[in-house]
Design an enzyme around this catalytic site. Structure first.
Site, short mmCIF file in Angstrom:
data_model
loop_
_atom_site.label_atom_id
_atom_site.label_comp_id
_atom_site.label_asym_id
_atom_site.label_seq_id
_atom_site.Cartn_x
_atom_site.Cartn_y
_atom_site.Cartn_z
N LYS A 54 27.76 8.12 6.70
CA LYS A 54 27.23 7.48 7.90
C LYS A 54 28.38 6.98 8.78
O LYS A 54 28.39 7.21 9.99
CB LYS A 54 26.30 6.32 7.52
CG LYS A 54 24.94 6.80 7.04
CD LYS A 54 24.12 5.70 6.40
CE LYS A 54 22.85 6.29 5.79
NZ LYS A 54 22.10 5.36 4.94
N GLN A 98 21.89 -0.78 3.38
CA GLN A 98 21.67 0.34 2.45
C GLN A 98 20.80 -0.12 1.27
O GLN A 98 21.10 -1.12 0.62
CB GLN A 98 23.03 0.86 1.95
CG GLN A 98 22.96 2.08 1.07
CD GLN A 98 22.43 3.32 1.80
OE1 GLN A 98 22.84 3.63 2.91
NE2 GLN A 98 21.50 4.02 1.17
N ASP A 121 16.98 1.74 11.11
CA ASP A 121 16.26 2.42 10.02
C ASP A 121 14.76 2.49 10.33
O ASP A 121 14.03 3.23 9.67
CB ASP A 121 16.45 1.65 8.71
CG ASP A 121 17.36 2.39 7.74
OD1 ASP A 121 17.56 3.60 7.92
OD2 ASP A 121 17.85 1.74 6.78
#
Ligand code: NAD
Length: 296
Positions: A54, A98, A121
């Site tokens: 990422k 995460q 997200d």
């Protein structure tokens, strides 16, 4: 006729290039450099790999990576305090925590603490609600990428029968919402669904998000259907090496489908491209700039 292979790797690479060009333009015109904060708690090896890729993609897009690596023993209070700081920091356009988090931390509390405008997200309840209300929102990256891939072969999904196998909050449900927003007729199947093969055979668009290697067989697929395989499963391969397969028995399915995503090289690369796209969208919204429209 053999299926069209939907080359997610190339499509994602092109999308990332387009995003990078857009970022360069925003930087030149408005001095804007979107920043993505990625928070990793602990040392889960798979999470470390994801976070590294990422950050690399963020740099390649001309954005600012803001990485926070916290120890496994981090308390919920400390993580919430960091989220509060990132919410208030104008250099941070997007925040990604995460998952999974260590057991002392309530993931739902952490997700709810992220400013919905920075929730790249798309997991915050406000964004989930906006998506299901048909309002503009930051959309979860894997579902977003899955639908973009389907649209590369079927630009209009209106009126098509779509079956989504899987009802998770991170894949199945948001994919179903996005397909509905595209005017498909959507059925969500799950572990308690009766006659799954028969249901799948009705699908013009079949999305598999199950987490079971090569579960969907060729005779479940309507000839000519578009098959989007979200699954990522590690199975024992030749010589004791692991290999990655999807939720669809690819070789046999490719003989029946009209178009199909491979695993690897299908949905996977789109997830990161869509994360970068969400970061760009968030940065534009936070700076009063119009949303970039090139993804279609
Ligand atoms: P999950 O375990 O949360 O959900 C799986 C879903 O499959 C559940 O809703 C369950 O009802 C359904 N299911 C399980 N067994 C079934 C059966 N026998 N028949 C019908 N339905 C059944 O998984 P998830 O997080 O949604 O992920 C699904 C897959 O997608 C996994 O392989 C995961 O690794 C992969 N994934 C890929 C990406 C990517 O970037 N490509 C991102 C997220 C998840």
């Amino acid at each position: 006729m053999a299926a069209t292979i939907i080359d997610g790797k190339t499509i994602a690479a092109n999308l990332r290039k387009t995003i990078a060009a857009e970022v360069a333009g925003l930087n030149a015109k408005h001095g804007l450099k979107p920043g993505l904060a990625v928070v990793l708690v602990g040392q889960n090896p798979a999470s470390e790999v994801y976070v590294r890729s990422k950050s690399k993609a963020v740099v390649e897009a001309g954005m600012m990576p803001i990485d926070h690596k916290l120890p496994e023993t981090t308390s919920e209070k400390d993580l919430l305090a960091l989220i509060g700081k990132l919410n208030a920091d104008p250099a941070v356009s997007g925040i990604l925590v995460q998952l999974p988090l260590p057991p002392q931390i309530d993931s739902q509390k952490v997700i709810a603490a992220i400013d919905p405008a920075k929730d790249v997200d798309g997991f915050h309840p406000v964004n989930v609600g906006r998506l299901s209300s048909g309002l503009s929102s930051l959309v979860p990256c894997t579902p977003f990428g899955s639908v973009l891939l389907a649209k590369t072969v079927k630009p209009s999904l209106a009126g098509l029968d779509a079956v989504v196998i899987g009802r998770s909050n991170i894949v199945g449900k948001p994919v179903a919402q996005l397909l509905l927003a595209e005017n498909a007729t959507v059925t969500v199947a799950h572990s308690k669904t009766r006659d799954l093969p028969g249901l799948c055979r009705r699908a013009d668009i079949l999305v598999a998000a199950i987490g079971r290697p090569e579960f969907v067989k060729a005779d479940w697929i309507k000839p000519g259907a578009t098959v989007i395989d979200v699954g990522i499963n590690r199975v024992a391969g030749e010589g004791g090496k692991n290999r990655i397969v999807g939720d669809v028995a690819y070789d046999e399915a490719a003989k029946v489908a009209g178009a199909i995503t491979p695993v690897p090289g299908g949905v996977g690369p789109m997830t990161i491209a869509c994360l970068i796209l969400n970061t760009l969208k968030a940065a534009c919204a936070q700076n009063g700039l119009p949303e970039p429209q090139f993804q279609d």
